[in-house]
Design an enzyme around this catalytic site. Sequence first.
Site, mmCIF file in Angstrom:
data_model
loop_
_atom_site.group_PDB
_atom_site.id
_atom_site.type_symbol
_atom_site.label_atom_id
_atom_site.label_comp_id
_atom_site.label_asym_id
_atom_site.label_seq_id
_atom_site.Cartn_x
_atom_site.Cartn_y
_atom_site.Cartn_z
ATOM 1 N N CYS A 174 -3.799 33.477 10.795
ATOM 2 C CA CYS A 174 -3.610 34.036 12.169
ATOM 3 C C CYS A 174 -3.422 33.204 13.402
ATOM 4 O O CYS A 174 -4.027 33.053 14.374
ATOM 5 C CB CYS A 174 -4.726 35.049 12.578
ATOM 6 S SG CYS A 174 -6.144 34.058 12.237
ATOM 7 N N GLU A 201 0.959 -1.276 0.006
ATOM 8 C CA GLU A 201 -0.180 -0.090 0.063
ATOM 9 C C GLU A 201 0.856 1.081 0.034
ATOM 10 O O GLU A 201 0.765 1.886 0.831
ATOM 11 C CB GLU A 201 -0.792 -0.097 1.342
ATOM 12 C CG GLU A 201 -1.579 -1.176 1.514
ATOM 13 C CD GLU A 201 -2.527 -1.419 2.785
ATOM 14 O OE1 GLU A 201 -2.163 -0.478 3.615
ATOM 15 O OE2 GLU A 201 -3.230 -2.127 3.084
HETATM 16 N N1 LLP Z 1 -1.753 1.925 4.350
HETATM 17 C C1 LLP Z 1 -2.170 2.306 5.556
HETATM 18 C C2 LLP Z 1 -3.213 1.757 6.225
HETATM 19 C C3 LLP Z 1 -2.073 3.804 5.828
HETATM 20 O O1 LLP Z 1 -2.562 3.986 7.139
HETATM 21 C C4 LLP Z 1 -1.131 4.508 5.101
HETATM 22 C C5 LLP Z 1 -0.795 5.953 5.537
HETATM 23 C C6 LLP Z 1 -0.428 4.195 4.025
HETATM 24 C C7 LLP Z 1 -0.787 2.652 3.701
HETATM 25 C C8 LLP Z 1 0.353 4.701 3.187
HETATM 26 O O2 LLP Z 1 1.444 5.054 3.725
HETATM 27 P P1 LLP Z 1 2.836 5.798 3.067
HETATM 28 O O3 LLP Z 1 3.544 4.771 2.142
HETATM 29 O O4 LLP Z 1 2.380 7.139 2.175
HETATM 30 O O5 LLP Z 1 3.954 6.275 4.084
HETATM 31 N N2 LLP Z 1 -0.259 12.844 6.765
HETATM 32 C C9 LLP Z 1 0.835 12.268 7.064
HETATM 33 C C10 LLP Z 1 1.043 10.864 6.661
HETATM 34 C C11 LLP Z 1 -0.380 10.028 7.101
HETATM 35 C C12 LLP Z 1 -0.147 8.457 6.593
HETATM 36 C C13 LLP Z 1 -1.362 7.671 6.818
HETATM 37 N N3 LLP Z 1 -1.468 6.413 6.435
HETATM 38 C C14 LLP Z 1 1.926 13.079 6.456
HETATM 39 O O6 LLP Z 1 1.875 14.207 5.956
HETATM 40 O O7 LLP Z 1 3.318 12.815 6.797
#
Ligand code: LLP
Length: 419
Positions: free
Chosen positions: A343, A275
């Site tokens: 702000c 994922e």
């Molecule tokens: N699978 C699941 C179950 C997840 O919860 C996530 C991310 C991913 C895959 C994908 O993860 P990645 O490969 O993108 O690391 N908003 C935060 C990141 C939150 C990630 C949430 N879950 C940021 O801006 O760093």
Amino acid sequence: MDHFEYRGGVLHAEDVPLPAIAAEVGTPVYVYSRATLTRHARVFRDALAVLPKVHLAFAVKSNPNLAVLKVLAAEGYGADVVSAGEMDRALAAGIPAADVVFSGVGKTAAEMRRALEAGCGQFNLESEEEGQELAEIAHAMGLTATATLRINPDVDAGTHAKISTGKAENKFGVPFDRAAGIYGRLSALPGLNLRGLALHIGSQLARLDPLEAAFIKAGSLMRAIRAEGFAVTHMDLGGGVGVPYRAGEVYPQPDEYAAMIARVTDGWDATLMFEPGRVITGNTGVLLTEVVRVKAGALHPWVVVDAAMNDLARPAMYDAWHDFSAVKPGGTRMTANIVGPICESSDTFAMARDIDTVARGDLAVFRTAGAYGATMANTYNSRPMVPEVMVDGGRWAVVADRIEPATILSAERVPEWLE
Ligand code: LLP
């Protein structure tokens, strides 16, 4: 590697000078490079091709833009979704329902029903209670829901606390030592075809060893569950591979990730599911902004840009670093604080940062903004919803409109009793 480069002293996205986009669309605006997106999608996919059976589900949350999903659908990616809204986007982009994985800790009964109707390929269950509910709903619909059980391996991902998901104190998955019992009980339910385990320990991981530790634990649990006579044919290893945000940082490469997985999963005889989010989309976008003014400060000048924490929340939420570059750098540098117009003091992109000298009216970008950028935007301070543009060689298009405050206002109602 990305396709945002200086040509003749002007920052381009592929063959398009960024000032051309700013002139037509205005700022702030996210700009994505299709070539970069395609490249990242292929490098990751090709790296994992060393593994026998692989299913790739792009983490839609990292960048749910329809045009982005279209590109990834064409590259053979399925989708990892966490809401009916994300599922609808994936389907609208042409991703087959069978390639959609429905994750998320709070799937509602309505979402389960909709996903079952659509033919969703797999649900990643976060609890025994959720598994029982899904089984009941599917059974009542005369269907069988295909699912995996998400485990909490209690491994420290070594990333920011707010994006860590695999420690026992995090809300995700079922406790490791109870997982085998839950697996057995859920396997007995009509309406449910439990076929494997899932895990995801966090995002923006700088090292592979926490992932390796989690996968080793998952492998031993898989063997224990099989030994009790239950089938485990699919192992969803989640996402989480980090990307460099600062020039010069070194992060695990997809081929190193694949080599580690090949080693750990040797002999598993299961379809490995992934994922990935950030590793595909992070480098594919920049947030283009204009300097509103430079204000004298006690220690350093304040560079006030027209992008704010509502457009790019990561610095405010996770103290995240995004490199800042002038679109037409003049060759000199300054030390400055970079802030948005909102702000509150959390609307800060950088403090005491060494940057290209900029002045009122100059264009600049925050880099590596393709993941968790526009998708986390909101309209705080009644600002517009930030638009998105995709570049492809010498052509470009607006792929998400700027939603003006007037449009948002038009969805609000004053009840009669306040008139
Ligand atoms: N699978 C699941 C179950 C997840 O919860 C996530 C991310 C991913 C895959 C994908 O993860 P990645 O490969 O993108 O690391 N908003 C935060 C990141 C939150 C990630 C949430 N879950 C940021 O801006 O760093």
